[in-house]
Design an enzyme around this catalytic site. Structure first.
Site, PDB file in Angstrom:
ATOM      1  N   GLU A 146       0.379  -8.216   8.819  1.00 30.94           N
ATOM      2  CA  GLU A 146       0.742  -6.833   8.717  1.00 30.94           C
ATOM      3  C   GLU A 146       1.567  -6.357   7.885  1.00 30.94           C
ATOM      4  O   GLU A 146       1.782  -5.000   7.823  1.00 30.94           O
ATOM      5  CB  GLU A 146       1.053  -6.130  10.330  1.00 30.94           C
ATOM      6  N   ARG A 150      -0.710  -9.645 -20.758  1.00 30.35           N
ATOM      7  CA  ARG A 150      -1.818  -9.281 -21.948  1.00 30.35           C
ATOM      8  C   ARG A 150      -1.130  -8.469 -22.786  1.00 30.35           C
ATOM      9  O   ARG A 150      -1.623  -8.318 -24.108  1.00 30.35           O
ATOM     10  CB  ARG A 150      -2.987  -8.873 -21.389  1.00 30.35           C
ATOM     11  N   ASP A 185      -7.797  -0.210 -26.462  1.00 30.37           N
ATOM     12  CA  ASP A 185      -8.236  -0.290 -24.958  1.00 30.37           C
ATOM     13  C   ASP A 185      -8.323   1.125 -24.339  1.00 30.37           C
ATOM     14  O   ASP A 185      -7.669   2.001 -24.531  1.00 30.37           O
ATOM     15  CB  ASP A 185      -7.266  -0.718 -23.947  1.00 30.37           C
ATOM     16  N   PRO A 212       0.945  -1.209  -0.059  1.00 28.43           N
ATOM     17  CA  PRO A 212      -0.017  -0.067   0.028  1.00 28.43           C
ATOM     18  C   PRO A 212       0.718   1.335   0.075  1.00 28.43           C
ATOM     19  O   PRO A 212       0.361   2.197  -0.423  1.00 28.43           O
ATOM     20  CB  PRO A 212      -0.656  -0.106   1.369  1.00 28.43           C
TER      21      PRO A 212
END
Ligand code: 4FN
Length: 247
Positions: free
Chosen positions: A122, A159, A174, A93
């Site tokens: 954690e 991809r 896309d 994060p």
């Protein structure tokens, strides 16, 4: 390309990497997957890989020892498999938000090797975090492990590898690839629950259809994701379609 994932749940990554475009790209040999469980590098009888945080507090922390061993083994396997300079990426994060631009950069070297670290509990002992080359975040929400973020990164890269998509144009067309949201899509039937497909899409006028789609993409992006437009310069045509002046 070779990608090795260090994870307490290798089966989760192996299973997910079998499906769809990414799975087919793997079958085609466009990328190879290696999996490393830090538990296999634990030294005690209980195969411990986590411990309580110094300083106290809730939760557990992944120990540097077994994790470091697993990362080393992954890097050695990469070198033995023709990837001389593996890059270690920690899904975290605290990482830089992942963008399609970064995905394209990571996919650009089809012979590259990545070692991807997925955390649990954690998180990971900071002395190990300090050894990674790059930290990447997939979004601003709490998840219970780094495996799904790692799989999102891998899916996005695989991809784009040459030969992964059957229709070579679609990677370029896309949404996001050109920095705009997609236009609305329709398929049969022509009327569904009383709602008809826009006439222009049935008209056969390819140039009109192209302009309609571009206008839809631009308006949608301005409405829902103005942040995407802020990082992009509009062409004259695009500015005109949004009803802006050229000065
Ligand atoms: N998450 C936040 C703040 C503090 C902790 C978390 C959190 C999984 C090992 C990390 C989370 C989000 C995006 C990996 C979240 C990501 C992770 C990611 C992730 C278990 C420790 C943890 C501010 C984002 C709400 C748990 C914010 N992209 N900790 O989720 O790995 O890649």
């Amino acid at each position: 390309m070779r990608i090795d994932v260090v994870t307490l749940f290798p089966e989760m990554v192996e299973h997910a990497a079998r499906f769809g475009i990414t799975g087919r790209a793997r079958e085609r040999g466009l990328w190879r997957l290696g999996l490393w469980n830090p538990r296999d590098f634990a030294t005690d009888n209980h195969r411990t890989i986590d411990d309580r945080p110094y300083g106290g507090g809730p939760g557990m922390v992944m120990m540097a020892g077994p994790l470091g061993q697993a990362l080393d083994a992954a890097r050695d396997a990469q070198r033995a498999d023709g990837c001389p300079a593996p890059r270690t990426i920690y899904l975290s994060p605290a990482g830089a938000p992942l963008t399609h631009r970064r995905v394209m950069e990571l996919a650009r070297a089809p012979d590259a090797g990545y070692v991807v670290l997925a955390g649990r509990y954690e998180g990971v002992d900071e002395r190990l975090v300090a050894t990674v080359d790059e930290e990447i975040a997939i979004g601003d929400f709490v998840v219970s492990g780094g495996e799904l973020p790692a799989l999102m990164l891998i899916d996005a890269i695989a991809r784009l590898l040459p030969g992964a998509l059957n229709d070579e144009k679609s990677a370029l067309e896309d949404s996001f690839a050109d920095g705009l949201l997609d236009c609305p899509h329709y398929t049969r039937p022509e009327v569904y629950e009383g709602i008809a497909v826009p006439d222009v899409l049935l008209s056969g006028h390819h140039e009109e259809i192209r302009r309609w789609r571009l206008a839809q993409s631009l308006r949608r992006t301005r409405e829902r994701r103005p942040d995407l437009l802020a990082g992009r310069t509009l062409t004259k045509e695009e500015a005109a379609l949004l009803g802006l002046n050229d000065n």
